[in-house]
Design an enzyme around this catalytic site. Structure first.
Site, PDB file in Angstrom:
ATOM      1  CE1 TYR A   1      35.705   9.172 -19.126  1.00 20.27           C
ATOM      2  CE2 TYR A   1      35.292  10.226 -21.248  1.00 20.27           C
ATOM      3  CZ  TYR A   1      34.832   9.471 -20.173  1.00 20.27           C
ATOM      4  OH  TYR A   1      33.535   9.019 -20.144  1.00 20.27           O
TER       5      TYR A   1
ATOM      6  CB  SER B   1      32.710   7.573 -23.178  1.00 17.95           C
ATOM      7  OG  SER B   1      32.495   8.942 -23.457  1.00 17.95           O
TER       8      SER B   1
END
Length: 174
Positions: free
Chosen positions: A69, A56
């Site tokens: 995350y 990401s």
């Protein structure tokens, strides 16, 4: 392709639940590790292969309220580089794709989770699109095109690296 993504609880680090942290790491990192571990021997035996890991844009930046995350996506880049250094001599390439905000159910959950902090879903969307040079969310098709490219012979020298599909977020960050 190794793709698993769980955003976890949207909250400051001091308010994160240990169990949720563990679940995010298990889902996002261990799945990539297991994918590499089990695909690599097959690719070594056949004499070639490409492993694409999904990280990401959060894999190279910090983001408030997304500690678990962010940590997981940083870890995926570390696994990508380690696997590339181990498998390159066997003609097995390993690289990662790093999407920024993408029109998806995950992004909708993030918008709803951050909305109480910024006041509305529209404010969240405005904040995320402001981080991109092209001022919009990406599409799943754009991410798929990046994955397809990395898996192609046209990317035969891309190894141990990553391709950002973030609308230019990198251009606006340090």
């Amino acid at each position: 392709m190794n793709l698993a993504g769980l955003e976890g609880r949207i909250a400051p680090l001091v308010q994160q639940d240990d169990d949720v942290f563990d679940q995010v790491l298990l889902t996002n990192v261990r799945s990539v590790y297991l994918g590499i571990k089990h695909a690599a021997p097959i690719m070594i035996e056949q004499g070639s292969g490409v492993i694409v890991n999904m990280s990401s844009a959060a894999g190279v930046m910090g983001m408030p309220m997304f500690g678990p995350y962010v940590a997981s996506k940083h870890a995926i880049l570390g696994l990508t580089k380690s696997a590339a250094s181990e498998l390159g001599g066997f003609n097995v390439r390993v690289a990662a794709v790093m999407p920024g905000p993408i029109e998806s159910p995950m992004m909708e959950r993030i918008e709803n989770g951050v909305a109480p902090v910024l006041g509305s879903v529209e404010a969240v969307k405005a904040a995320y699109t402001a981080m991109a040079a092209n001022k919009r969310y990406g599409t799943p098709e754009e991410v798929a095109a990046a994955v397809t490219f990395i898996g192609s012979d046209d990317a035969s020298h891309m190894h141990g690296t990553y391709l950002r599909v973030d609308g230019g977020m990198a251009a606006l960050s340090a």
